[in-house]
Structure formats: structure tokens, C-alpha cells
Write an enzyme that holds these catalytic residues in place. Structure first.
Site, PDB file in Angstrom:
ATOM      1  N   HIS A  62       0.800  -1.226   0.000  1.00  0.00           N
ATOM      2  CA  HIS A  62       0.000   0.000   0.000  1.00  0.00           C
ATOM      3  C   HIS A  62       0.833   1.277   0.000  1.00  0.00           C
ATOM      4  O   HIS A  62       1.958   1.306   0.507  1.00  0.00           O
ATOM      5  CB  HIS A  62      -0.885   0.034   1.256  1.00  0.00           C
ATOM      6  N   LYS A  72       6.599   6.177   6.888  1.00  0.00           N
ATOM      7  CA  LYS A  72       6.169   5.245   7.936  1.00  0.00           C
ATOM      8  C   LYS A  72       7.381   4.789   8.744  1.00  0.00           C
ATOM      9  O   LYS A  72       8.441   4.507   8.191  1.00  0.00           O
ATOM     10  CB  LYS A  72       5.479   4.020   7.312  1.00  0.00           C
ATOM     11  N   TYR A 132       2.912   1.494  13.843  1.00  0.00           N
ATOM     12  CA  TYR A 132       3.754   2.344  13.006  1.00  0.00           C
ATOM     13  C   TYR A 132       3.256   3.793  13.009  1.00  0.00           C
ATOM     14  O   TYR A 132       2.053   4.041  13.071  1.00  0.00           O
ATOM     15  CB  TYR A 132       3.887   1.805  11.578  1.00  0.00           C
ATOM     16  N   ASP A 168      -6.804  -6.373  -1.249  1.00  0.00           N
ATOM     17  CA  ASP A 168      -5.413  -6.728  -1.561  1.00  0.00           C
ATOM     18  C   ASP A 168      -5.314  -7.835  -2.599  1.00  0.00           C
ATOM     19  O   ASP A 168      -4.228  -8.137  -3.087  1.00  0.00           O
ATOM     20  CB  ASP A 168      -4.653  -7.096  -0.286  1.00  0.00           C
TER      21      ASP A 168
HETATM   22  C1  LIG Z   1      -4.533   2.515   7.040  1.00  0.00           C
HETATM   23  C2  LIG Z   1      -5.772   2.998   7.728  1.00  0.00           C
HETATM   24  C3  LIG Z   1      -6.956   2.305   7.633  1.00  0.00           C
HETATM   25  N1  LIG Z   1      -8.075   2.775   8.268  1.00  0.00           N
HETATM   26  C4  LIG Z   1      -9.299   1.983   8.168  1.00  0.00           C
HETATM   27  C5  LIG Z   1      -9.760   1.700   6.753  1.00  0.00           C
HETATM   28  C6  LIG Z   1     -10.419   0.358   6.858  1.00  0.00           C
HETATM   29  O1  LIG Z   1     -11.777   0.493   7.209  1.00  0.00           O
HETATM   30  C7  LIG Z   1      -9.673  -0.343   7.997  1.00  0.00           C
HETATM   31  C8  LIG Z   1      -8.634  -1.354   7.520  1.00  0.00           C
HETATM   32  O2  LIG Z   1      -7.827  -0.690   6.580  1.00  0.00           O
HETATM   33  P1  LIG Z   1      -6.868  -1.519   5.646  1.00  0.00           P
HETATM   34  O3  LIG Z   1      -7.547  -2.789   5.210  1.00  0.00           O
HETATM   35  O4  LIG Z   1      -6.337  -0.583   4.578  1.00  0.00           O
HETATM   36  O5  LIG Z   1      -5.708  -1.904   6.667  1.00  0.00           O
HETATM   37  P2  LIG Z   1      -4.302  -2.550   6.261  1.00  0.00           P
HETATM   38  O6  LIG Z   1      -4.497  -3.598   5.209  1.00  0.00           O
HETATM   39  O7  LIG Z   1      -3.604  -2.914   7.510  1.00  0.00           O
HETATM   40  O8  LIG Z   1      -3.556  -1.319   5.585  1.00  0.00           O
HETATM   41  C9  LIG Z   1      -2.252  -0.916   5.945  1.00  0.00           C
HETATM   42  O9  LIG Z   1      -1.394  -1.862   5.364  1.00  0.00           O
HETATM   43  C10 LIG Z   1      -0.065  -1.501   5.070  1.00  0.00           C
HETATM   44  C11 LIG Z   1       0.853  -2.397   5.883  1.00  0.00           C
HETATM   45  C12 LIG Z   1       0.308  -0.090   5.202  1.00  0.00           C
HETATM   46  O10 LIG Z   1       1.497   0.247   5.171  1.00  0.00           O
HETATM   47  C13 LIG Z   1      -0.715   0.955   5.315  1.00  0.00           C
HETATM   48  O11 LIG Z   1      -0.435   1.763   6.447  1.00  0.00           O
HETATM   49  C14 LIG Z   1      -2.113   0.495   5.409  1.00  0.00           C
HETATM   50  O12 LIG Z   1      -2.631   0.546   4.094  1.00  0.00           O
HETATM   51  O13 LIG Z   1      -9.025   0.710   8.735  1.00  0.00           O
HETATM   52  C15 LIG Z   1      -8.074   3.936   9.009  1.00  0.00           C
HETATM   53  O14 LIG Z   1      -9.107   4.357   9.560  1.00  0.00           O
HETATM   54  N2  LIG Z   1      -6.906   4.644   9.100  1.00  0.00           N
HETATM   55  C16 LIG Z   1      -5.748   4.221   8.492  1.00  0.00           C
HETATM   56  O15 LIG Z   1      -4.706   4.902   8.633  1.00  0.00           O
END
Ligand SMILES: Cc1cn([C@H]2C[C@H](O)[C@@H](COP(=O)(O)OP(=O)(O)O[C@H]3O[C@H](C)C(=O)[C@H](O)[C@H]3O)O2)c(=O)[nH]c1=O
Length: 181
Positions: A62, A72, A132, A168
């Protein structure tokens, strides 16, 4: 505290000093002044904390588009990850290249990933928690990704069938991705 270069300009591994005694350990996981002496002067404004129940969970790769691109500073609170970051900066000598580092709750390593990189990790054990810091807020509108197993990247992930979010599973490969770094 030690800084280890990754071969990708601006991306560095930090090892913080650890003080152990019969009770356990203490480490300053972040210190604005000592990190600044090592060139890490970012103004972090948000902490992110994710928990992954299963080993073999992959979150990534991402990034956020400008003007919401994020630096980050990634570390592991519990468990262990294979952390990967990909240089998407068109004018970088390492554009399109990636590096990886294993971060665990006990190797006291963190990785600083500058703006302009895609980031992701594969959890190596169950119940892994990653914490992070970022220097820009989350913006759903600017959130993008590239496919974790893009053949052009050839990232040697620890496995071939990760636990993935629906999002993803369908990112474009690097060659078709949208980015503006
Ligand atoms: C990233 C983020 C997400 N969210 C909410 C959005 C979704 O409803 C939920 C899960 O989000 P997401 O599926 O994008 O989470 P990850 O798959 O862990 O995403 C992260 O994965 C990789 C490792 C990364 O480096 C990024 O920081 C980030 O994209 O949290 C938020 O409210 N705030 C945030 O900063």
C-alpha cells in the site's frame, strides 16, 4: 542506537538500545532528539496499530498518492513480520526495486519507509501486532496498492497463499499502477 542502510535511498533500519534486567527489558522505541541526530526529523502525526490473528497474513502493498503520501516508521509489538517496501519514486536510482527486513518484538528493529514507497508485510507467527507512525493522515481517496505477487517484482514472500483482504487481492501490478512520486 544503530542505523542500517537498506540499499534504497532514504529507507533505513533502526535498532534501538535495549536495557535488560531480571524483570525484562526497556527500550526507547522513539525519541525525537536521538532520532533527529540520525536524520529522522519527520513530524509524525498518527500512530497505526494492526493485529493479525493468523501467521501468513499479508497486508499490502500500500501507499497513498500525493499530497497524502506517508513516511512510515514501522515496528512489531508482538510476533514477527517479513516487511517489504518498494521504491515508486520515478527519479530514484532504485525505482522499482524492493527491500525486505524481518521485524520482531524482540529484535528491536524498526524500518523507516519514506514517502514514495509501497509497503506491506507478511506475518510470520499468529497474533502479530504492528505499530507504526506516519507523517500524514489516512486518506481513503488517496489510498492505492500494487499486487503483492507482481511477477515483475519477484518478492520472495514466505509463502504463496496468504490471508488477504478483498482489496489486496485485486491491486494492479506495478506497470499498471497509479502513482505520482
Ligand atoms: C490505514 C488505515 C486504515 N483505516 C481503516 C480503513 C479500513 O476500514 C480499515 C482497515 O484498513 P486496511 O484494510 O487498509 O488496513 P491494512 O491492510 O492494515 O492497511 C495498511 O497496510 C499496510 C501495511 C500499510 O502500510 C498501510 O499503512 C495500510 O494501508 O481501517 C483507518 O481508519 N486509518 C488508516 O490509517
Amino acid at each position: 542506537m544503530r542505523v542500517i542502510e537498506t540499499g534504497l535511498p532514504g529507507a533505513v533500519i533502526m535498532e534501538t538500545d535495549v536495557f535488560e534486567d531480571e524483570r525484562g527489558f526497556f527500550t526507547e522505541s522513539y525519541n525525537e532528539e536521538s532520532f533527529a541526530k540520525l536524520g529522522i526529523t519527520h513530524h509524525f502525526i498518527q500512530d497505526n496499530h494492526s493485529y493479525s490473528a493468523s501467521a501468513g497474513t499479508l497486508r499490502g502493498l500500500h501507499y497513498q498518492l500525493q499530497p497524502k503520501a506517508q513516511t512510515k516508521l514501522v515496528r512489531v509489538l508482538t510476533g514477527a513480520i517479513y516487511d517489504v517496501f518498494v521504491d515508486l519514486r520515478k527519479d530514484s536510482p532504485t525505482y522499482g526495486q524492493w527491500a525486505a527486513v524481518i521485524l520482531t518484538s524482540r529484535n528491536f528493529r524498526q524500518v523507516l519507509i519514506p514517502r514514495g514507497f509501497a509497503h506491506g508485510f507478511w506475518t510470520l507467527v499468529p497474533h502479530t501486532e504492528v505499530l507504526y507512525k506516519v507523517d500524514e493522515v489516512y486518506s481513503k481517496e488517496h489510498d492505492r496498492g500494487i499486487l503483492w505477487n507482481d511477477p515483475a517484482l519477484g518478492i520472495p514472500w514466505p509463502g504463496t497463499k496468504p490471508v488477504l483482504s478483498e482489496k489486496d487481492k485485486v491491486h494492479p501490478v506495478l506497470a499498471n499502477a497509479e502513482f505520482d512520486f
